[in-house]
Design a protein around this motif. Structure first.
Motif, mmCIF file in Angstrom:
data_model
loop_
_atom_site.group_PDB
_atom_site.id
_atom_site.type_symbol
_atom_site.label_atom_id
_atom_site.label_comp_id
_atom_site.label_asym_id
_atom_site.label_seq_id
_atom_site.Cartn_x
_atom_site.Cartn_y
_atom_site.Cartn_z
ATOM 1 N N LEU A 99 0.831 -1.200 0.000
ATOM 2 C CA LEU A 99 0.000 0.000 0.000
ATOM 3 C C LEU A 99 0.867 1.252 0.000
ATOM 4 O O LEU A 99 0.587 2.225 -0.693
ATOM 5 N N LEU A 100 1.941 1.174 0.774
ATOM 6 C CA LEU A 100 2.820 2.335 0.860
ATOM 7 C C LEU A 100 3.453 2.603 -0.506
ATOM 8 O O LEU A 100 3.482 3.741 -0.981
ATOM 9 N N GLN A 101 3.949 1.541 -1.119
ATOM 10 C CA GLN A 101 4.567 1.706 -2.436
ATOM 11 C C GLN A 101 3.573 2.262 -3.443
ATOM 12 O O GLN A 101 3.887 3.171 -4.215
ATOM 13 N N GLU A 102 2.380 1.711 -3.373
ATOM 14 C CA GLU A 102 1.352 2.164 -4.292
ATOM 15 C C GLU A 102 1.065 3.643 -4.081
ATOM 16 O O GLU A 102 0.995 4.428 -5.040
ATOM 17 N N ALA A 103 0.969 4.007 -2.831
ATOM 18 C CA ALA A 103 0.667 5.397 -2.520
ATOM 19 C C ALA A 103 1.799 6.302 -2.985
ATOM 20 O O ALA A 103 1.571 7.371 -3.559
ATOM 21 N N LEU A 104 3.027 5.848 -2.745
ATOM 22 C CA LEU A 104 4.171 6.655 -3.159
ATOM 23 C C LEU A 104 4.211 6.805 -4.667
ATOM 24 O O LEU A 104 4.478 7.885 -5.199
ATOM 25 N N THR A 105 3.945 5.699 -5.321
ATOM 26 C CA THR A 105 3.953 5.738 -6.771
ATOM 27 C C THR A 105 2.929 6.728 -7.297
ATOM 28 O O THR A 105 3.204 7.550 -8.174
ATOM 29 N N ARG A 106 1.754 6.643 -6.693
ATOM 30 C CA ARG A 106 0.701 7.549 -7.126
ATOM 31 C C ARG A 106 1.077 9.001 -6.839
ATOM 32 O O ARG A 106 0.858 9.905 -7.644
ATOM 33 N N LEU A 107 1.678 9.186 -5.681
ATOM 34 C CA LEU A 107 2.051 10.525 -5.280
ATOM 35 C C LEU A 107 3.097 11.078 -6.256
ATOM 36 O O LEU A 107 2.987 12.219 -6.726
ATOM 37 N N ARG A 108 4.069 10.238 -6.574
ATOM 38 C CA ARG A 108 5.120 10.692 -7.487
ATOM 39 C C ARG A 108 4.529 10.989 -8.873
ATOM 40 O O ARG A 108 4.889 11.976 -9.508
#
Ligand SMILES: [Zn+2]
Length: 113
Positions: A99-108
């Motif tokens: 979830l964290l990676q996904e969120a970071l990816t989306r954020l980036r």
């Protein structure tokens, strides 16, 4: 009980007989609770309080009920294991990472756009 003049409530809680409760204190209900281990507890409730169906046994902590013949069942005492199993079931570490990676990816992606 004894003559009313000498003790007019000025010494609440220090009666000659060691009595704490006097007529002046709020009326109370004494209710018996029984737990699955057969402990009997007498709990005093103020008369204007609704007596609960369930009370934690002061001796063993199990839930106790007012029906001596039918005390509430003891809950399974495995909170630690349950919690662990719960955590394992959810695999929160991996899920959390994902979830964290996904969120970071989306954020980036959003920032980069
Ligand atoms: Zn008990």
């Amino acid at each position: 009980m004894a003559g009313g003049n000498a003790i007019r409530g000025s010494r609440v809680g220090a009666g000659p007989m060691g009595e704490v409760e006097r007529g002046e204190t709020a009326p109370r209900n004494r209710v018996g609770f029984w737990c699955a281990n057969g402990h009997e507890s007498r709990i005093a409730f103020a008369a204007d309080i609704e007596v609960p169906d369930c009370w934690d046994c002061p001796r063993c902590g199990l839930p106790a009920g007012t029906d001596q013949q039918n005390p509430p069942p003891a809950p399974r005492t495995e909170p630690y294991k349950t919690h662990l199993a719960y955590v394992r079931e959810r695999r929160s570490d991996e899920d959390g990472d994902a979830l964290l990676q996904e969120a970071l990816t989306r954020l980036r992606a959003r920032r980069g756009a």
